[in-house]
Design a protein around this motif. Structure first.
Motif, PDB file in Angstrom:
ATOM      1  N   TRP A   8       0.843  -1.193   0.000  1.00 51.11           N
ATOM      2  CA  TRP A   8       0.000   0.000   0.000  1.00 51.11           C
ATOM      3  C   TRP A   8       0.879   1.243   0.000  1.00 51.11           C
ATOM      4  CZ3 TRP A   8      -5.386   0.188   2.325  1.00 51.11           C
ATOM      5  CH2 TRP A   8      -6.036  -1.033   2.150  1.00 51.11           C
ATOM      6  N   ARG A   9       0.283   2.388  -0.305  1.00 46.32           N
ATOM      7  CA  ARG A   9       1.008   3.667  -0.305  1.00 46.32           C
ATOM      8  C   ARG A   9       0.918   4.300   1.078  1.00 46.32           C
ATOM      9  NH1 ARG A   9      -1.834   5.758  -5.872  1.00 46.32           N
ATOM     10  NH2 ARG A   9      -1.346   3.869  -7.019  1.00 46.32           N
ATOM     11  N   TYR A  69      -1.852   3.905   5.799  1.00 50.08           N
ATOM     12  CA  TYR A  69      -1.601   3.450   4.433  1.00 50.08           C
ATOM     13  C   TYR A  69      -2.885   3.607   3.631  1.00 50.08           C
ATOM     14  CZ  TYR A  69       2.371   1.428   6.819  1.00 50.08           C
ATOM     15  OH  TYR A  69       3.487   1.263   7.597  1.00 50.08           O
TER      16      TYR A  69
END
Length: 81
Positions: A8-9, A69
């Protein structure tokens, strides 16, 4: 059982933008849909490190010890507030 957020970012100063709903999560919790909070000061818009969660009406804040995230929701999402 915890959710795996390894791909995830991580929340940054500019991403995700405040005008879209995204899937967010924190270590040890399940993902939820949220929208990044913002405020306007002196006519300029600034992003905060908080997310509004429409399902509960609560906010989640990123702390130094608890990163948030996020993932974009494919196809977008509309929510009437």
């Amino acid at each position: 059982m915890t959710h795996d957020y390894s791909n995830w970012r991580e929340l940054t100063r500019y991403d995700p933008p405040a005008d879209q709903f995204v899937l967010i999560g924190m270590e040890g919790s399940y993902p939820v849909v949220g929208k990044r909070c913002r405020y306007v000061k002196d006519g300029n818009e600034y992003l905060t490190n908080e997310f509004y969660i429409p399902a509960t009406g609560n906010r989640i804040r990123q702390l130094k010890t608890r990163p948030i995230y996020w993932l974009p929701i494919k196809g977008g999402m509309k929510c009437e507030e």
